[in-house]
Design an enzyme around this catalytic site. Structure first.
Site, PDB file in Angstrom:
ATOM      1  N   ASN A 194       7.048  61.268  54.274  1.00  0.00           N
ATOM      2  CA  ASN A 194       5.849  61.228  55.116  1.00  0.00           C
ATOM      3  C   ASN A 194       6.283  60.975  56.559  1.00  0.00           C
ATOM      4  O   ASN A 194       6.547  59.843  56.946  1.00  0.00           O
ATOM      5  CB  ASN A 194       4.945  60.100  54.591  1.00  0.00           C
ATOM      6  CG  ASN A 194       3.741  59.882  55.470  1.00  0.00           C
ATOM      7  OD1 ASN A 194       3.509  60.631  56.426  1.00  0.00           O
ATOM      8  ND2 ASN A 194       2.972  58.851  55.165  1.00  0.00           N
ATOM      9  N   LYS A 233       1.335  56.711  46.567  1.00  0.00           N
ATOM     10  CA  LYS A 233       1.085  56.257  47.944  1.00  0.00           C
ATOM     11  C   LYS A 233       2.451  56.031  48.607  1.00  0.00           C
ATOM     12  O   LYS A 233       3.389  55.550  47.951  1.00  0.00           O
ATOM     13  CB  LYS A 233       0.302  54.941  47.854  1.00  0.00           C
ATOM     14  CG  LYS A 233       0.202  54.154  49.113  1.00  0.00           C
ATOM     15  CD  LYS A 233      -1.080  54.459  49.835  1.00  0.00           C
ATOM     16  CE  LYS A 233      -1.092  53.852  51.239  1.00  0.00           C
ATOM     17  NZ  LYS A 233      -1.814  54.692  52.194  1.00  0.00           N
ATOM     18  N   THR A 271      -8.900  63.743  49.936  1.00  0.00           N
ATOM     19  CA  THR A 271     -10.153  63.020  50.174  1.00  0.00           C
ATOM     20  C   THR A 271     -11.208  63.271  49.093  1.00  0.00           C
ATOM     21  O   THR A 271     -12.004  62.376  48.784  1.00  0.00           O
ATOM     22  CB  THR A 271     -10.691  63.417  51.563  1.00  0.00           C
ATOM     23  OG1 THR A 271      -9.700  63.049  52.526  1.00  0.00           O
ATOM     24  CG2 THR A 271     -11.985  62.709  51.915  1.00  0.00           C
ATOM     25  N   THR A 317      -3.163  64.062  57.770  1.00  0.00           N
ATOM     26  CA  THR A 317      -4.434  63.991  58.506  1.00  0.00           C
ATOM     27  C   THR A 317      -4.230  64.316  59.992  1.00  0.00           C
ATOM     28  O   THR A 317      -3.120  64.214  60.516  1.00  0.00           O
ATOM     29  CB  THR A 317      -5.012  62.571  58.401  1.00  0.00           C
ATOM     30  OG1 THR A 317      -3.995  61.646  58.807  1.00  0.00           O
ATOM     31  CG2 THR A 317      -5.423  62.242  56.983  1.00  0.00           C
ATOM     32  N   CYS A 373       4.579  58.870  60.913  1.00  0.00           N
ATOM     33  CA  CYS A 373       4.825  57.447  60.999  1.00  0.00           C
ATOM     34  C   CYS A 373       5.671  57.219  62.248  1.00  0.00           C
ATOM     35  O   CYS A 373       6.497  58.063  62.591  1.00  0.00           O
ATOM     36  CB  CYS A 373       5.589  57.083  59.732  1.00  0.00           C
ATOM     37  SG  CYS A 373       6.195  55.456  59.720  1.00  0.00           S
TER      38      CYS A 373
HETATM   39  C1  LIG Z   1      -7.166  56.929  52.644  1.00  0.00           C
HETATM   40  C2  LIG Z   1      -6.026  57.878  52.826  1.00  0.00           C
HETATM   41  C3  LIG Z   1      -4.724  57.404  52.693  1.00  0.00           C
HETATM   42  C4  LIG Z   1      -3.634  58.272  52.855  1.00  0.00           C
HETATM   43  N1  LIG Z   1      -2.369  57.782  52.712  1.00  0.00           N
HETATM   44  C5  LIG Z   1      -1.300  58.641  52.796  1.00  0.00           C
HETATM   45  C6  LIG Z   1       0.019  58.172  52.555  1.00  0.00           C
HETATM   46  O1  LIG Z   1       0.270  57.004  52.232  1.00  0.00           O
HETATM   47  N2  LIG Z   1       1.037  59.074  52.667  1.00  0.00           N
HETATM   48  C7  LIG Z   1       0.832  60.395  52.988  1.00  0.00           C
HETATM   49  O2  LIG Z   1       1.786  61.162  53.061  1.00  0.00           O
HETATM   50  N3  LIG Z   1      -0.440  60.861  53.211  1.00  0.00           N
HETATM   51  C8  LIG Z   1      -1.484  60.019  53.115  1.00  0.00           C
HETATM   52  N4  LIG Z   1      -2.759  60.488  53.304  1.00  0.00           N
HETATM   53  C9  LIG Z   1      -2.962  61.910  53.661  1.00  0.00           C
HETATM   54  C10 LIG Z   1      -3.332  62.753  52.434  1.00  0.00           C
HETATM   55  O3  LIG Z   1      -2.294  62.731  51.487  1.00  0.00           O
HETATM   56  C11 LIG Z   1      -3.645  64.215  52.845  1.00  0.00           C
HETATM   57  O4  LIG Z   1      -2.486  64.780  53.410  1.00  0.00           O
HETATM   58  C12 LIG Z   1      -4.761  64.315  53.868  1.00  0.00           C
HETATM   59  O5  LIG Z   1      -5.794  63.395  53.571  1.00  0.00           O
HETATM   60  C13 LIG Z   1      -5.346  65.736  53.955  1.00  0.00           C
HETATM   61  O6  LIG Z   1      -5.864  66.184  52.736  1.00  0.00           O
HETATM   62  P1  LIG Z   1      -7.436  66.030  52.343  1.00  0.00           P
HETATM   63  O7  LIG Z   1      -8.236  66.607  53.469  1.00  0.00           O
HETATM   64  O8  LIG Z   1      -7.568  66.766  51.055  1.00  0.00           O
HETATM   65  O9  LIG Z   1      -7.669  64.556  52.204  1.00  0.00           O
HETATM   66  C14 LIG Z   1      -3.862  59.641  53.163  1.00  0.00           C
HETATM   67  C15 LIG Z   1      -5.170  60.112  53.260  1.00  0.00           C
HETATM   68  C16 LIG Z   1      -6.250  59.266  53.097  1.00  0.00           C
HETATM   69  C17 LIG Z   1      -7.640  59.820  53.219  1.00  0.00           C
END
Ligand SMILES: Cc1cc2nc3c(=O)[nH]c(=O)nc-3n(C[C@H](O)[C@H](O)[C@H](O)COP(=O)(O)O)c2cc1C
Length: 311
Positions: free
Chosen positions: A134, A53, A273, A199, A137
């Site tokens: 990341n 994370k 996800t 996202t 932000c």
């Molecule tokens: C609950 C949640 C928390 C996330 N926290 C982070 C994070 O701390 N750092 C980051 O780079 N991406 C974070 N993401 C983004 C994911 O790493 C990923 O890039 C994004 O969800 C798209 O992929 P997916 O559709 O397979 O979830 C988070 C996503 C979710 C759903």
């Protein structure tokens, strides 16, 4: 003598710039906790790498609840990158990662290039061999997300690459107006790869309570519906910057989604996800990838990278 179909042994290793991965799957940041808890339920050997994370320089409290909302298809989150800050992270989490054999990627977040650099240095000193930054932000200077702007994204990558020796990847946002310009600025500043994507902005309303689904109103939308959006980013960057390695990420549910990302130009593929509904998804998805390859006469996954045939 019965002549059965010969099983093809598939080489599923992947290369992302300087990084050699045992499989093309990368567990995406924020979806596998601090990794050590995830390792207790999932088979980490299915992944080429697992990402922590995101961690910031100081502790971040995150947003109040509600901050996760399933939306039928896909999911909204507005966690606000809650984390204990780099010092506590190193003290509390690093000892729990020591016995893992799958590479753990760091993930740094910050409100200024200096903060990103400080966190990345901390992750490197703690023994992590790779840092993903990341960029989704807000920049303290103007309140805008770094990832929307090539100049501020490049400044973060430059600050980080100047302070660490490990390979640095830049994780970009599908909300950027010109993803190629942002990717190009990151590459020029020394990023070894880009992760496409984080996202996309989304929102929802609970019609019973009439309240927004998330306390922060707007959050990140992820899961299945993100795939075409992230794939569009992968195609644009792969065509414009063919030498820049890409980790595709967004909406992967099945092995065929991984194949699609590879063909589109990604060298490895993130799973995010899906882990909330199916923590052991990595092993299933990898088996589906191997089966597809066997059935389609593909004995090395890297043959597929960028193999899309233009009209
Ligand atoms: C609950 C949640 C928390 C996330 N926290 C982070 C994070 O701390 N750092 C980051 O780079 N991406 C974070 N993401 C983004 C994911 O790493 C990923 O890039 C994004 O969800 C798209 O992929 P997916 O559709 O397979 O979830 C988070 C996503 C979710 C759903």
């Amino acid at each position: 003598m019965a002549l059965g179909r010969l099983a093809v042994t598939v080489d599923v290793s992947a290369r992302v710039g300087p990084l050699e991965l045992q499989t093309p799957l990368v567990a995406a940041s924020g979806t596998v906790g601090s990794v050590w808890e995830f390792a207790r339920v999932a088979d980490l050997a299915a992944y080429g790498a697992v990402t922590i994370k995101s961690v910031s320089a100081e502790p971040w409290e995150g947003r109040p609840v509600p901050r996760l909302a399933p939306t039928g298809v896909g999911m909204l989150n507005g966690v606000g990158i809650q984390n204990p800050g780099i010092e506590a992270w190193v003290t509390d989490i690093v000892p729990r990662l020591r016995n893992l054999t799958t590479p753990v990627w760091g993930s740094a977040v910050g409100n200024s290039p200096d903060e990103f650099a400080r966190v990345s240095k901390g992750l490197e000193s703690a023994g992590l061999s790779t840092v993903e930054i990341n960029l989704s932000c807000p920049n303290l200077e103007d309140g805008r997300m770094f990832a929307l702007d090539p100049v501020s994204s490049g400044a973060v990558v430059a600050a980080v690459t100047a302070s660490v020796d490990v390979p640095v990847g830049a994780k970009l946002s599908p909300n950027a107006e010109d993803i190629v310009a942002v990717a190009s600025a990151c590459a020029e500043a020394g990023a070894a790869w880009v992760t496409l994507t984080n996202t996309v902005w989304g929102a929802g309303v609970d019609i019973e309570t009439r309240r927004p689904l998330l306390s922060g109103e707007v959050g990140g939308y992820s899961g299945e519906p993100l795939k075409p959006i992230a794939l569009r980013c992968v195609r644009e960057v792969a065509q414009a910057l063919p030498d820049l390695p890409i980790v595709g990420c967004g909406g992967v549910m099945h092995g065929k989604d991984v194949i699609e990302y590879l063909m589109a130009g990604a060298s490895a593929v993130g799973l995010g996800t899906i882990h909330f509904a199916e923590p052991r998804a990595g092993r299933r998805v990898l088996e589906e990838v191997e089966r597809w390859c066997s059935q389609n006469g593909c004995d090395r996954l890297d043959e597929l990278v960028g193999s899309v045939v233009p009209w």
